[in-house]
Motif scaffolding. Structure first.
Motif, PDB file in Angstrom:
ATOM      1  N   TYR A  61       0.850  -1.243  -0.043  1.00 29.34           N
ATOM      2  CA  TYR A  61      -0.078   0.011  -0.024  1.00 29.34           C
ATOM      3  C   TYR A  61       0.725   1.028   0.068  1.00 29.34           C
ATOM      4  O   TYR A  61       1.858   1.338   0.721  1.00 29.34           O
ATOM      5  CB  TYR A  61      -0.842   0.084   1.376  1.00 29.34           C
ATOM      6  CG  TYR A  61      -1.868  -1.029   1.164  1.00 29.34           C
ATOM      7  CD1 TYR A  61      -2.953  -1.265   0.382  1.00 29.34           C
ATOM      8  CD2 TYR A  61      -1.817  -2.180   1.995  1.00 29.34           C
ATOM      9  CE1 TYR A  61      -4.005  -2.052   0.276  1.00 29.34           C
ATOM     10  CE2 TYR A  61      -2.880  -3.239   1.981  1.00 29.34           C
ATOM     11  CZ  TYR A  61      -3.815  -3.185   0.921  1.00 29.34           C
ATOM     12  OH  TYR A  61      -4.778  -4.206   1.109  1.00 29.34           O
ATOM     13  N   TYR A 164      -5.591  -4.809   6.519  1.00 29.86           N
ATOM     14  CA  TYR A 164      -5.381  -5.172   5.228  1.00 29.86           C
ATOM     15  C   TYR A 164      -3.902  -5.389   4.876  1.00 29.86           C
ATOM     16  O   TYR A 164      -3.237  -4.574   5.063  1.00 29.86           O
ATOM     17  CB  TYR A 164      -6.077  -4.430   4.003  1.00 29.86           C
ATOM     18  CG  TYR A 164      -7.486  -4.390   4.105  1.00 29.86           C
ATOM     19  CD1 TYR A 164      -8.063  -5.266   3.368  1.00 29.86           C
ATOM     20  CD2 TYR A 164      -8.208  -3.629   4.950  1.00 29.86           C
ATOM     21  CE1 TYR A 164      -9.658  -5.280   3.257  1.00 29.86           C
ATOM     22  CE2 TYR A 164      -9.747  -3.371   4.846  1.00 29.86           C
ATOM     23  CZ  TYR A 164     -10.197  -4.413   4.202  1.00 29.86           C
ATOM     24  OH  TYR A 164     -11.761  -4.430   4.114  1.00 29.86           O
ATOM     25  N   GLN A 166      -0.581  -6.203   2.502  1.00 32.65           N
ATOM     26  CA  GLN A 166      -0.439  -6.337   1.010  1.00 32.65           C
ATOM     27  C   GLN A 166       1.199  -6.188   0.934  1.00 32.65           C
ATOM     28  O   GLN A 166       1.710  -4.810   1.066  1.00 32.65           O
ATOM     29  CB  GLN A 166      -1.148  -5.195   0.107  1.00 32.65           C
ATOM     30  CG  GLN A 166      -0.791  -5.287  -1.424  1.00 32.65           C
ATOM     31  CD  GLN A 166      -1.780  -4.177  -2.310  1.00 32.65           C
ATOM     32  OE1 GLN A 166      -1.309  -3.107  -2.024  1.00 32.65           O
ATOM     33  NE2 GLN A 166      -2.585  -4.729  -2.980  1.00 32.65           N
TER      34      GLN A 166
END
Length: 189
Positions: A61, A164, A166
Motif C-alpha cells: 500500500y 489489510y 499487501q
C-alpha cells in the motif's frame, strides 16, 4: 470501547520510544503522539534478519499526497524534501531497534520514520482528517461498508481494528460505530 482505546494508546506510547528529544525549537510536540489515538501500534520500522531495512516496494500500500508517493520502507529524505517543511517534528529513542523514531506532522497526516545505520526510512503514515484519502478513495468518517467495498473482505479484525496486508505493508482502519476513525499505512516487520 474506552478500555480498548486506552490499551491501544498505552501500546503506542510503549512502542513509540523510551524518551523524547526536544525539537530544534526546544520543545517536544505532544500533538504528534496524542493524535495517534486509535491506532493499534506504533509505526516502528522493519529491520529484517539481514540487518538491512526492507526495500520500498510498489507491491504494498502506498499513500499519495499532492502527487507525492509515500511507500513504506522507502528512504525518507527525498520524500520529506518533496513534502516540504512539516508543521511540527518530534523524535524519541526507539526501544525496538537502535536509532530514533521520527514524526513529521503535516496538516492532514503524519509521516513516521525509523532510523537504520544513519538513514531514515518511512515506517508509517497516519491520516487525520477527511481532506486526504486512500488511493481507493476511503477517508475518515466513511462507513465500514465503504472500506469493504474498496478493499474487500480479506482483512483481519481485532476489536475495532481492520487490517489489510499487501506486500511489505499494511493498511489499518479503526472503525467505531460503523465509522472510520483512524487510517494508517504501516511498514510490516
Amino acid at each position: 470501547m474506552k478500555k480498548a482505546s486506552l490499551g491501544l494508546i498505552a501500546l503506542l506510547l510503549v512502542l513509540s520510544g523510551c524518551a523524547s528529544k526536544p525539537t530544534e525549537e526546544g520543545s517536544t510536540s505532544p500533538s504528534a503522539l496524542t493524535q495517534t489515538e486509535g491506532t493499534a501500534a506504533s509505526p516502528v520500522g522493519s529491520t529484517p534478519d539481514s540487518g538491512k531495512p526492507e526495500q520500498a516496494s510498489s507491491d504494498g500500500y502506498v499513500f499519495e499526497a499532492n502527487g507525492i508517493k509515500i511507500p513504506m520502507h522507502a528512504e525518507a529524505a527525498p520524500i520529506l524534501k518533496q513534502l516540504g517543511k512539516p508543521q511540527s517534528y518530534f523524535e524519541s529513542q526507539a526501544c525496538a531497534f537502535p536509532g530514533l523514531n521520527k514524526i513529521y506532522q503535516y496538516s492532514s497526516f503524519d509521516v513516521y520514520a525509523y532510523e537504520k545505520d544513519g538513514v531514515d526510512y518511512i515506517a508509517s503514515v497516519i491520516l487525520f482528517d477527511d481532506t486526504v484519502a486512500t488511493k481507493e478513495g476511503v477517508t475518515l468518517f466513511n462507513k465500514k461498508s465503504d472500506v469493504i467495498k474498496a478493499y474487500g473482505d480479506k482483512f483481519t479484525n481485532n476489536l475495532n481494528l481492520y487490517v489489510y496486508d499487501q506486500g511489505k505493508s499494511q493498511l489499518r482502519f479503526v472503525i467505531e460505530n460503523d465509522q472510520v476513525t483512524s487510517i494508517e499505512y504501516l511498514a510490516k516487520i
